[in-house]
Write an enzyme that holds these catalytic residues in place. Structure first.
Site, PDB file in Angstrom:
ATOM      1  N   HIS A 134       0.810  -1.228   0.000  1.00 36.09           N
ATOM      2  CA  HIS A 134       0.000   0.000   0.000  1.00 36.09           C
ATOM      3  C   HIS A 134       0.842   1.276   0.000  1.00 36.09           C
ATOM      4  O   HIS A 134       0.293   2.375  -0.153  1.00 36.09           O
ATOM      5  CB  HIS A 134      -0.926   0.048   1.221  1.00 36.09           C
ATOM      6  CG  HIS A 134      -1.908  -1.078   1.284  1.00 36.09           C
ATOM      7  ND1 HIS A 134      -2.778  -1.361   0.270  1.00 36.09           N
ATOM      8  CD2 HIS A 134      -2.145  -1.992   2.274  1.00 36.09           C
ATOM      9  CE1 HIS A 134      -3.525  -2.405   0.616  1.00 36.09           C
ATOM     10  NE2 HIS A 134      -3.152  -2.809   1.819  1.00 36.09           N
ATOM     11  N   ASP A 170      -3.128 -11.072  -1.183  1.00 38.63           N
ATOM     12  CA  ASP A 170      -3.514 -10.500   0.106  1.00 38.63           C
ATOM     13  C   ASP A 170      -5.030 -10.267   0.129  1.00 38.63           C
ATOM     14  O   ASP A 170      -5.648 -10.098  -0.926  1.00 38.63           O
ATOM     15  CB  ASP A 170      -2.777  -9.173   0.284  1.00 38.63           C
ATOM     16  CG  ASP A 170      -2.792  -8.664   1.706  1.00 38.63           C
ATOM     17  OD1 ASP A 170      -1.822  -8.921   2.435  1.00 38.63           O
ATOM     18  OD2 ASP A 170      -3.772  -8.001   2.086  1.00 38.63           O
ATOM     19  N   ASP A 253      -3.792 -12.944   5.469  1.00 33.14           N
ATOM     20  CA  ASP A 253      -5.110 -12.524   5.941  1.00 33.14           C
ATOM     21  C   ASP A 253      -6.283 -13.173   5.222  1.00 33.14           C
ATOM     22  O   ASP A 253      -7.411 -13.072   5.714  1.00 33.14           O
ATOM     23  CB  ASP A 253      -5.240 -10.993   5.946  1.00 33.14           C
ATOM     24  CG  ASP A 253      -4.631 -10.303   4.758  1.00 33.14           C
ATOM     25  OD1 ASP A 253      -4.184 -10.993   3.824  1.00 33.14           O
ATOM     26  OD2 ASP A 253      -4.588  -9.057   4.743  1.00 33.14           O
TER      27      ASP A 253
END
Length: 369
Positions: A134, A170, A253
């Site tokens: 990010h 992700d 995740d």
């Protein structure tokens, strides 16, 4: 795969130091536990490469000099000026200032750049501390201070490659990497992420200039659905592209039990996805990423390394690993939700369920030219 026995790990002891302060989702034992589990099983001998620390010249190939200088200065002084917080997103709960943040973030970049160098020799380079996807050119975002996957791709391009695929597994959209290479004809990006999750980007019809594919999946995706999405969506794209290298961000995740997603995958589904992707290129960099349940993350990344390096999976973990996992803690995972198998085994039970029509439609949309 032809290069299973040529896998290497890029690592640093910097990740053993306390980071992110208190009450942050990343203030848990992550990379170090995964590598310790692999070490417990005898899987690391002769395969670990030390991660360099990226210098300013490397960092400013993507990040602005103002941001690099601002992060270094804040780390040195222990203070974030209001204008730095406003301009660069540093400080506060999302991207806190903590002692050693500049070295930690710079080591992540250096490690991913080193992984690219190793991959150029035809190896699979695993850098579990990478995956900070990010990070913006001019600031921190989503727990990411710098954007190390960008540097892994730059390292491969430096080697003269002209077709690089970035695949992001992700639970959150790989927005920073997609943005970085949206106009570069040498790089394709593919992201599978949970719909409705932060940062809210990566819609199914978001193709950028034609080289992006995004698969926002519904809540509760299970192993058979994920396997289909990889086989009928991602793999056909890669087979058409014929990449000279792939970079994979493999956040933990999407696993069942992670507190920051509603995906329900087993670690076996993640391992299968990674191996299917890297089998489509002669060079591969595999990075870490998100993951906020220390038990499922450590077992996933340790097992992923075992898969990449060609080791058989143990039926049970040794006592030293059991004790290591039993000693972990996480405020985001309640005690009653902690599966006892998280401390005794490496391989999750498969997550079962029907394949929804929506998943088939997403796979078809990704596959379409």
């Amino acid at each position: 795969m032809k290069f299973l026995n040529e896998a290497v790990v890029v690592a640093s002891d910097v990740y053993r130091r306390a980071a992110y302060g208190r009450n942050h989702p990343l203030a848990i034992a992550r990379v170090e536990t995964a590598l310790d589990l692999a070490g417990d099983l005898g899987w690391l001998a002769g395969r670990v490469h030390s991660s360099p620390v990226a210098d300013c010249d490397l960092l400013t190939r993507f990040h602005t000099r103002d941001w690099v200088s601002a992060l270094a200065a804040a780390d040195a002084s222990g203070v974030v000026a209001p204008e730095v917080r406003a301009r660069h997103g540093l400080g506060g709960m999302e991207n806190p200032l903590f002692a050693g943040v500049f070295e930690r973030a710079s080591t992540s970049v250096g490690g991913s750049f080193e992984a690219a160098r190793l991959a150029l020799d035809g190896r699979v380079a695993f850098h579990p501390a990478g995956g900070t996807h990010h990070g913006r050119p001019d600031g921190a975002s989503g727990f990411c201070y710098f954007n190390d996957p960008v540097f892994a791709i730059l390292g491969l391009l430096d080697g003269g490659l002209e077709r690089v695929a970035y695949v992001d597994l992700d639970a959150h959209h790989g927005d920073g990497v997609e943005n970085a290479f949206a106009s570069d004809p040498r790089v394709w990006t593919i992201s599978i992420h949970e719909a409705g999750r932060w940062p809210g980007t990566g819609a199914l019809d978001d193709r950028r200039e034609g080289r992006a594919r995004n698969a926002p999946v519904p809540r509760g995706i299970v192993d058979p659905e994920y396997d289909l999405l990889i086989a009928e969506g991602v793999v056909p794209v890669l087979e058409r592209l014929k990449p000279e290298a792939v970079v994979v961000t493999c956040g933990a995740d999407p696993l069942l039990g992670d507190p920051l997603s509603s995906m329900r995958l087993s670690n076996g589904a993640v391992w299968r996805a990674v191996t299917e992707v890297i089998a489509r290129a002669p060079r591969a960099v595999v990075l870490g990423g998100g993951g906020y349940n220390p038990w499922t993350l450590a077992r996933c990344w340790a097992g992923l390394w075992g898969v990449l390096a060609g080791f058989p999976m143990p039926e049970t973990l040794p006592e030293v690993s059991h004790a290591r996992l039993a000693a972990l803690d996480c405020d985001l995972v309640d005690e009653e939700d902690r599966d006892p198998a998280w401390t005794t085994t490496l391989v999750d039970l498969p997550s079962e369920g029907p394949i929804r029509d929506e998943i088939r439609a997403i796979a078809g949309a990704i596959r379409a030219g």
